[in-house]
Design a protein around this motif. Structure first.
Motif, PDB file in Angstrom:
ATOM      1  N   LEU A 239       0.833  -1.203   0.000  1.00 45.14           N
ATOM      2  CA  LEU A 239       0.000   0.000   0.000  1.00 45.14           C
ATOM      3  C   LEU A 239       0.865   1.250   0.000  1.00 45.14           C
ATOM      4  N   VAL A 240       1.875   1.285   0.838  1.00 43.61           N
ATOM      5  CA  VAL A 240       2.745   2.464   0.936  1.00 43.61           C
ATOM      6  C   VAL A 240       3.503   2.686  -0.368  1.00 43.61           C
ATOM      7  N   PHE A 241       4.036   1.618  -0.962  1.00 41.85           N
ATOM      8  CA  PHE A 241       4.763   1.768  -2.214  1.00 41.85           C
ATOM      9  C   PHE A 241       3.837   2.196  -3.353  1.00 41.85           C
ATOM     10  N   GLY A 242       2.644   1.650  -3.425  1.00 41.14           N
ATOM     11  CA  GLY A 242       1.710   2.010  -4.494  1.00 41.14           C
ATOM     12  C   GLY A 242       1.235   3.446  -4.398  1.00 41.14           C
ATOM     13  N   VAL A 243       0.822   3.860  -3.203  1.00 44.56           N
ATOM     14  CA  VAL A 243       0.382   5.246  -3.015  1.00 44.56           C
ATOM     15  C   VAL A 243       1.570   6.192  -3.149  1.00 44.56           C
ATOM     16  N   GLY A 244       2.738   5.765  -2.713  1.00 47.95           N
ATOM     17  CA  GLY A 244       3.933   6.596  -2.844  1.00 47.95           C
ATOM     18  C   GLY A 244       4.294   6.852  -4.291  1.00 47.95           C
TER      19      GLY A 244
END
Length: 138
Positions: free
Chosen positions: A116-121
């Motif tokens: 989630l963090v990598f995708g939204v980032g």
């Protein structure tokens, strides 16, 4: 109560961050960790697409509301929504594969929250770069 994913709906899997259902046993540490390259790639890519849509949808609605009387510019929301899909399909596929490749080469597992963090980032970085490019032209 069953422990399999057969009774859980698709939307519930996404909301609970259980991105990839597993049929048989798993070698991962827990139920929500992503071990295989394809699982990690799919998790990061899915969140990139979803967050890109969430960033572009308000812009498209704003353009639809403000440019509806213009002869040519009223089609701008279509272009904005098209870019919310084309961007992740071109760049998001490659960067998600690079992130998953680094995790796989390091022998690490990825928890769903990291995906989630990598995708939204990724989507946030694209948003920041887009705004900086517009400011540079002024």
């Amino acid at each position: 109560m069953q422990t399999g994913y057969s009774d859980i709906g698709f939307v519930q899997q996404i909301l609970s961050l259980n991105l990839v259902p597993r049929e048989n046993g798993t070698k991962c540490g827990n139920d929500t960790s992503l071990c295989d390259f394809s699982e990690m790639w799919y998790g990061v890519f899915l969140w990139t697409v979803v967050s890109s849509l969430m960033f572009h949808l308000p812009a498209a609605l704003l353009a639809l509301g403000t440019l509806r009387q213009h002869r040519v510019a009223r089609f701008m929301p279509i272009a904005i929504m098209l870019m919310s899909i084309v961007g992740p399909l071109c760049g998001g596929v490659l960067t998600s594969a690079a992130i998953a490749g680094v995790y796989k080469a390091a022998g690490k597992t990825m928890i769903s929250l990291e995906a989630l963090v990598f995708g939204v980032g990724q989507s946030f970085c694209i948003l920041v770069i887009s705004f900086l490019r517009i400011l540079a032209t002024l």
